[in-house]
Design a protein around this motif. Structure first.
Motif, PDB file in Angstrom:
ATOM      1  N   SER A  74       1.042  -1.252  -0.078  1.00  8.99           N
ATOM      2  CA  SER A  74      -0.038  -0.029  -0.007  1.00  8.99           C
ATOM      3  C   SER A  74       0.827   1.145  -0.018  1.00  8.99           C
ATOM      4  N   ILE A  75       1.829   1.313   0.983  1.00  7.62           N
ATOM      5  CA  ILE A  75       2.729   2.354   0.771  1.00  7.62           C
ATOM      6  C   ILE A  75       3.517   2.726  -0.567  1.00  7.62           C
ATOM      7  N   HIS A  76       3.960   1.716  -0.995  1.00  6.36           N
ATOM      8  CA  HIS A  76       4.643   1.648  -2.532  1.00  6.36           C
ATOM      9  C   HIS A  76       3.617   2.161  -3.339  1.00  6.36           C
ATOM     10  N   ASN A  77       2.224   1.740  -3.335  1.00  2.00           N
ATOM     11  CA  ASN A  77       1.096   2.250  -4.292  1.00  2.00           C
ATOM     12  C   ASN A  77       1.143   3.830  -4.129  1.00  2.00           C
ATOM     13  N   MET A  78       1.310   4.274  -2.872  1.00  2.00           N
ATOM     14  CA  MET A  78       0.898   5.621  -2.509  1.00  2.00           C
ATOM     15  C   MET A  78       1.904   6.532  -3.133  1.00  2.00           C
ATOM     16  N   CYS A  79       2.989   5.812  -3.158  1.00  2.00           N
ATOM     17  CA  CYS A  79       4.383   6.613  -3.594  1.00  2.00           C
ATOM     18  C   CYS A  79       4.270   6.857  -5.111  1.00  2.00           C
ATOM     19  N   SER A 107       9.569   3.947  -0.917  1.00  2.00           N
ATOM     20  CA  SER A 107       9.371   4.534   0.783  1.00  2.00           C
ATOM     21  C   SER A 107       8.888   5.966   0.770  1.00  2.00           C
ATOM     22  N   TYR A 108       7.928   6.040   1.503  1.00  2.00           N
ATOM     23  CA  TYR A 108       7.132   7.542   1.859  1.00  2.00           C
ATOM     24  C   TYR A 108       7.935   8.236   2.864  1.00  2.00           C
ATOM     25  N   CYS A 109       8.431   9.290   2.710  1.00  2.00           N
ATOM     26  CA  CYS A 109       9.235   9.854   4.039  1.00  2.00           C
ATOM     27  C   CYS A 109       8.740  11.335   4.397  1.00  2.00           C
ATOM     28  N   LEU A 110       7.946  11.330   5.549  1.00  2.00           N
ATOM     29  CA  LEU A 110       7.238  12.622   5.925  1.00  2.00           C
ATOM     30  C   LEU A 110       7.743  12.584   7.397  1.00  2.00           C
ATOM     31  N   THR A 111       7.539  11.791   8.307  1.00  2.00           N
ATOM     32  CA  THR A 111       7.830  12.120   9.899  1.00  2.00           C
ATOM     33  C   THR A 111       9.077  12.102  10.014  1.00  2.00           C
ATOM     34  N   GLU A 112       9.366  13.023  10.811  1.00  2.00           N
ATOM     35  CA  GLU A 112      10.616  13.288  11.680  1.00  2.00           C
ATOM     36  C   GLU A 112      10.668  13.137  13.011  1.00  2.00           C
ATOM     37  N   ALA A 115       8.721  15.874  14.254  1.00  2.00           N
ATOM     38  CA  ALA A 115       7.488  16.250  13.818  1.00  2.00           C
ATOM     39  C   ALA A 115       6.726  15.045  13.172  1.00  2.00           C
ATOM     40  N   GLY A 116       5.707  14.786  13.960  1.00  2.00           N
ATOM     41  CA  GLY A 116       5.129  13.415  13.572  1.00  2.00           C
ATOM     42  C   GLY A 116       3.461  13.790  13.326  1.00  2.00           C
ATOM     43  N   SER A 117       2.803  13.997  14.236  1.00  2.00           N
ATOM     44  CA  SER A 117       1.279  14.288  13.983  1.00  2.00           C
ATOM     45  C   SER A 117       1.394  15.856  13.372  1.00  2.00           C
ATOM     46  N   ASP A 118       2.236  16.732  13.865  1.00  2.00           N
ATOM     47  CA  ASP A 118       2.368  18.131  13.435  1.00  2.00           C
ATOM     48  C   ASP A 118       3.318  18.033  12.249  1.00  2.00           C
ATOM     49  N   ALA A 119       2.714  17.525  11.107  1.00  2.00           N
ATOM     50  CA  ALA A 119       3.881  17.168  10.042  1.00  2.00           C
ATOM     51  C   ALA A 119       4.355  18.631   9.339  1.00  2.00           C
ATOM     52  N   GLY A 218       4.594  20.478  -1.885  1.00  2.00           N
ATOM     53  CA  GLY A 218       4.902  19.234  -1.426  1.00  2.00           C
ATOM     54  C   GLY A 218       3.789  18.577  -0.146  1.00  2.00           C
ATOM     55  N   PHE A 219       3.191  19.586   0.613  1.00  2.00           N
ATOM     56  CA  PHE A 219       2.559  19.015   1.748  1.00  2.00           C
ATOM     57  C   PHE A 219       1.167  18.806   1.406  1.00  2.00           C
ATOM     58  N   GLY A 220       0.580  19.380   0.226  1.00  2.00           N
ATOM     59  CA  GLY A 220      -0.510  19.048  -0.650  1.00  2.00           C
ATOM     60  C   GLY A 220      -0.247  17.595  -0.948  1.00  2.00           C
ATOM     61  N   MET A 223      -0.370  15.099   1.727  1.00  2.00           N
ATOM     62  CA  MET A 223      -1.636  14.711   2.403  1.00  2.00           C
ATOM     63  C   MET A 223      -2.614  14.074   1.412  1.00  2.00           C
ATOM     64  N   ASN A 224      -2.471  14.448  -0.032  1.00  2.00           N
ATOM     65  CA  ASN A 224      -3.573  13.836  -0.977  1.00  2.00           C
ATOM     66  C   ASN A 224      -3.108  12.445  -1.206  1.00  2.00           C
ATOM     67  N   GLY A 225      -1.717  12.044  -1.068  1.00  2.00           N
ATOM     68  CA  GLY A 225      -1.215  10.655  -1.031  1.00  2.00           C
ATOM     69  C   GLY A 225      -2.048   9.831   0.226  1.00  2.00           C
ATOM     70  N   GLY A 229      -3.941   6.295   1.116  1.00  2.00           N
ATOM     71  CA  GLY A 229      -3.260   5.593   1.981  1.00  2.00           C
ATOM     72  C   GLY A 229      -3.835   5.011   3.177  1.00  2.00           C
ATOM     73  N   ARG A 230      -4.764   6.045   3.929  1.00  2.00           N
ATOM     74  CA  ARG A 230      -5.389   5.879   5.272  1.00  2.00           C
ATOM     75  C   ARG A 230      -6.749   4.937   4.786  1.00  2.00           C
ATOM     76  N   LEU A 231      -7.233   4.959   3.568  1.00  2.00           N
ATOM     77  CA  LEU A 231      -8.120   3.865   3.318  1.00  2.00           C
ATOM     78  C   LEU A 231      -7.514   2.396   3.157  1.00  2.00           C
ATOM     79  N   GLY A 362     -13.460  16.624  13.294  1.00  2.00           N
ATOM     80  CA  GLY A 362     -13.973  17.636  14.165  1.00  2.00           C
ATOM     81  C   GLY A 362     -14.003  19.202  13.233  1.00  2.00           C
ATOM     82  N   ARG A 363     -12.811  19.346  12.573  1.00  2.00           N
ATOM     83  CA  ARG A 363     -12.667  20.765  12.006  1.00  2.00           C
ATOM     84  C   ARG A 363     -13.695  20.879  10.953  1.00  2.00           C
ATOM     85  N   ALA A 364     -13.934  19.639  10.341  1.00  2.00           N
ATOM     86  CA  ALA A 364     -14.779  19.735   8.994  1.00  2.00           C
ATOM     87  C   ALA A 364     -16.182  20.059   9.596  1.00  2.00           C
TER      88      ALA A 364
HETATM   89  N1  2MC Z   1      -6.051  16.149   1.890  1.00  2.00           N
HETATM   90  C1  2MC Z   1      -5.628  17.019   1.257  1.00  2.00           C
HETATM   91  N2  2MC Z   1      -5.173  18.216   1.321  1.00  2.00           N
HETATM   92  C2  2MC Z   1      -4.959  18.445   2.811  1.00  2.00           C
HETATM   93  C3  2MC Z   1      -5.231  17.416   3.769  1.00  2.00           C
HETATM   94  C4  2MC Z   1      -5.758  16.250   3.165  1.00  2.00           C
HETATM   95  N3  2MC Z   1      -5.786  14.894   3.978  1.00  2.00           N
HETATM   96  N4  2MC Z   1      -4.814  17.766   5.073  1.00  2.00           N
HETATM   97  C5  2MC Z   1      -4.501  19.105   4.999  1.00  2.00           C
HETATM   98  N5  2MC Z   1      -4.609  19.398   3.727  1.00  2.00           N
HETATM   99  C6  2MC Z   1      -4.080  20.810   3.348  1.00  2.00           C
HETATM  100  C7  2MC Z   1      -4.965  21.787   3.589  1.00  2.00           C
HETATM  101  O1  2MC Z   1      -6.117  22.056   2.788  1.00  2.00           O
HETATM  102  C8  2MC Z   1      -4.280  22.919   3.701  1.00  2.00           C
HETATM  103  O2  2MC Z   1      -4.046  23.379   2.225  1.00  2.00           O
HETATM  104  P1  2MC Z   1      -4.012  25.039   1.885  1.00  2.00           P
HETATM  105  O3  2MC Z   1      -2.915  25.604   2.234  1.00  2.00           O
HETATM  106  O4  2MC Z   1      -4.081  25.176   0.305  1.00  2.00           O
HETATM  107  O5  2MC Z   1      -5.345  25.656   2.421  1.00  2.00           O
HETATM  108  C9  2MC Z   1      -2.917  22.476   4.075  1.00  2.00           C
HETATM  109  O6  2MC Z   1      -2.842  21.211   3.535  1.00  2.00           O
HETATM  110  C10 2MC Z   1      -2.416  22.872   5.496  1.00  2.00           C
HETATM  111  O7  2MC Z   1      -3.173  22.010   6.208  1.00  2.00           O
HETATM  112  P2  2MC Z   1      -3.910  22.470   7.674  1.00  2.00           P
HETATM  113  O8  2MC Z   1      -3.704  24.011   7.704  1.00  2.00           O
HETATM  114  O9  2MC Z   1      -4.878  21.732   8.045  1.00  2.00           O
HETATM  115  O10 2MC Z   1      -2.478  22.257   8.323  1.00  2.00           O
HETATM  116  P3  2MC Z   1      -2.309  21.800  10.056  1.00  2.00           P
HETATM  117  O11 2MC Z   1      -0.781  22.004  10.114  1.00  2.00           O
HETATM  118  O12 2MC Z   1      -3.307  22.632  10.875  1.00  2.00           O
HETATM  119  O13 2MC Z   1      -2.903  20.506  10.144  1.00  2.00           O
HETATM  120  C11 2MC Z   1      -2.626  17.731   9.708  1.00  2.00           C
HETATM  121  C12 2MC Z   1      -2.586  19.291   9.139  1.00  2.00           C
HETATM  122  C13 2MC Z   1      -2.630  17.735  11.049  1.00  2.00           C
HETATM  123  C14 2MC Z   1      -4.136  17.302   9.269  1.00  2.00           C
HETATM  124  C15 2MC Z   1      -1.720  17.099   9.020  1.00  2.00           C
HETATM  125  O14 2MC Z   1      -0.652  17.737   9.649  1.00  2.00           O
HETATM  126  C16 2MC Z   1      -1.869  15.528   9.383  1.00  2.00           C
HETATM  127  O15 2MC Z   1      -2.472  14.911   8.452  1.00  2.00           O
HETATM  128  N6  2MC Z   1      -0.903  14.952  10.210  1.00  2.00           N
HETATM  129  C17 2MC Z   1      -0.921  13.551  10.509  1.00  2.00           C
HETATM  130  C18 2MC Z   1       0.482  13.165   9.881  1.00  2.00           C
HETATM  131  C19 2MC Z   1       0.431  11.921   9.130  1.00  2.00           C
HETATM  132  O16 2MC Z   1      -0.833  11.546   8.591  1.00  2.00           O
HETATM  133  N7  2MC Z   1       1.589  11.185   9.014  1.00  2.00           N
HETATM  134  C20 2MC Z   1       1.635   9.855   8.566  1.00  2.00           C
HETATM  135  C21 2MC Z   1       3.107   9.796   8.117  1.00  2.00           C
HETATM  136  S1  2MC Z   1       3.000   8.286   6.884  1.00  2.00           S
HETATM  137  C22 2MC Z   1       2.896   6.734   7.500  1.00  2.00           C
HETATM  138  O17 2MC Z   1       2.609   6.871   8.723  1.00  2.00           O
HETATM  139  C23 2MC Z   1       3.094   5.733   6.711  1.00  2.00           C
HETATM  140  C24 2MC Z   1       3.109   4.339   7.349  1.00  2.00           C
HETATM  141  C25 2MC Z   1       3.446   5.775   5.407  1.00  2.00           C
END
Ligand code: 2MC
Ligand code: FAD
Length: 368
Positions: A74-79, A107-112, A115-119, A218-220, A223-225, A229-231, A362-364
């Motif tokens: 799945s992770i490979h598919n996301m990349c 491999s998908y490299c976001l977390t540090e 910086a985990g949840s606050d990516a 890159g952040f968008g 997140m879109n990836g 991936g979450r599904l 909750g934000r939505a």
């Molecule tokens: N899909 C599309 N766009 C998204 C999105 C999503 N799911 N989540 C955020 N965005 C966009 C958002 O619309 C905004 O765009 P714009 O600047 O155009 O307005 C931008 O990204 C910034 O979003 P926020 O203002 O909501 O940013 P914030 O920092 O407040 O929160 C949060 C972002 C918490 C939702 C994000 O950091 C997050 O999802 N954190 C979790 C990290 C994570 O999932 N890590 C997984 C690592 S991979 C892994 O574990 C593997 C095993 C591979």
């Protein structure tokens, strides 16, 4: 085809791979040759051109054989999807024909570490130097670290905040790229998780995903990836829990206590009824969210978060109940259920913790 592959090529070996901490690269490449490493990637470059709805059904089947191997695929598919969707035409044509058969594993490299949840607060830097970028920083918990050939890396090239991040494609052999030792984990034993360390890693500017237009996007992209991936991670929990349930159901028809089969005990039937209902409810929300992603529904982000949270929590409970129904035998490695429980636990943490899923939902809701 996915079910058949999982039955023959994953299920018989999953316990052995777990015990030996063996990463089944050959079997994953076989899955790639069957079209399962580029499921929702366009066909002109070798992808399978299927939908997300097909994807979650494939990952459920693969996870019945082994949720850990399914999760890496799945992770490979996301990349692969990220390169197909956001890459330039040149990047698509260079990489997808190698990613689709898994000749190149990604491999998908976001977390540090910081910086985990606050990516969006990530600090790995990509400094422009002539025609190159120079990367410095450390990525944490990278699945496939050290084993993958390609690293899809989110790094800060533009400035502070989410809009300062770009995505880069980094080859394993690049000078200055190194890996930490494999982490010792509760589950997911059959795939390595390591730090990925960048020390003056110099790559051509053409390795920025999307070319110059990808700067700050890159952040968008990340997140879109992750929406898809979450599904898939949820689908891995569903397949794992279904396999645990199937084992428990069979055991209930075999095991006797107090002079009769456990399946004839009404309270056991109630437990099985609740488990079967939980599995079906999980499948439905997953298919609903996958369809929303396929149709680019305005609620797709929240629906993916809801599916990830609901399915990974519900299916963990189902797997744990399946262990309980096995009594002491459920606690033994050879029964196969304790491995599933260990492997499903992390799905409530990675690809966004379930607390972050609640934050997204909750934000939505607050914005309605
Ligand atoms: N899909 C599309 N766009 C998204 C999105 C999503 N799911 N989540 C955020 N965005 C966009 C958002 O619309 C905004 O765009 P714009 O600047 O155009 O307005 C931008 O990204 C910034 O979003 P926020 O203002 O909501 O940013 P914030 O920092 O407040 O929160 C949060 C972002 C918490 C939702 C994000 O950091 C997050 O999802 N954190 C979790 C990290 C994570 O999932 N890590 C997984 C690592 S991979 C892994 O574990 C593997 C095993 C591979
Ligand atoms: P933190 O962000 O420090 O969170 C700690 C706790 O606080 C959590 O319970 C969290 O939910 C909670 N929390 C945080 N902020 C809030 C808040 N505002 N409100 C309420 N609660 C909050 N990452 C990758 O990039 N690529 C990978 O391939 C990858 N693979 C992984 C494989 C494994 C086995 C593991 C364990 C992790 C992997 N990860 C990967 C990293 C994973 O995505 C992160 O662990 C996850 O996003 C959480 O980050 P953290 O560990 O830093 O926890």
């Amino acid at each position: 085809m996915a079910r058949d592959f999982a039955r023959k090529r994953l299920a018989p070996y999953a316990l052995e791979w777990d015990a030996a901490k063996h990463f089944p690269v050959a079997e994953m490449k076989e899955a790639g040759s069957l079209g399962m490493a580029a499921i929702y990637t366009r066909e002109d470059v070798g992808g399978s051109g299927l939908r997300r709805l097909d994807g979650v059904r494939i990952f459920e089947e693969l996870a019945k054989g082994d949720p850990v191997t399914a999760a890496f695929i799945s992770i490979h598919n996301m990349c692969t999807w990220m390169v197909d969707t956001y890459g330039s035409e040149e990047q698509r044509r260079e990489w997808i024909p190698k990613l689709a058969p898994m000749d190149v594993m990604a491999s998908y490299c976001l977390t540090e570490p910081g910086a985990g949840s606050d990516a969006a607060s990530l600090t790995t830097r990509a400094e422009r130097d002539g025609d190159d970028f120079v990367l410095n920083g450390t990525k944490q918990f990278i699945s496939g670290g050290g084993a993958s050939d390609l690293y899809v890396v989110m790094a800060r090239s533009e400035g502070e905040g989410a809009r300062g991040i770009s995505t880069f494609l980094v080859d394993k052999g690049t000078e200055g790229l190194s890996f930490g030792p494999p982490e010792v984990k509760m589950g997911w034993h059959s795939q390595p998780t390591t730090q990925v360390i960048f020390e003056n890693v110099r790559i051509p500017a053409s390795r920025m995903l999307g070319g110059a237009e990808g700067a700050g996007k890159g952040f968008g992209i990340a997140m879109n990836g992750l929406n898809g991936g979450r599904l898939n991670i949820a689908a891995c929990s569903l397949g794992g829990a279904q396999a645990a349930y199937d084992l428990a159901l069979r055991y209930m028809t075999e095991r006797e206590t107090f002079g009769r089969k456990l399946i004839d005990e009404p309270t056991i039937r109630f437990a099985l009824a609740d488990m079967a209902t939980s599995l079906e409810a999980s499948r439905l929300i997953l298919w609903r969210a996958a369809t929303a992603l396929d149709e680019n529904d305005p609620d797709k982000v929240e629906l993916c978060a809801m599916a990830k949270k609901f399915v990974t929590e519900t299916c963990f409970q189902v797997a744990d109940q399946a262990l309980q129904l096995h009594g002491g035998y459920g606690y033994l490695h050879e029964t196969g259920v304790e491995k599933i429980v260990r492997d499903l636990r992390v799905n409530r943490i990675l690809e966004g913790t379930n607390e972050i899923m609640r934050m997204v939902i909750g934000r939505a809701e607050a914005a309605r």
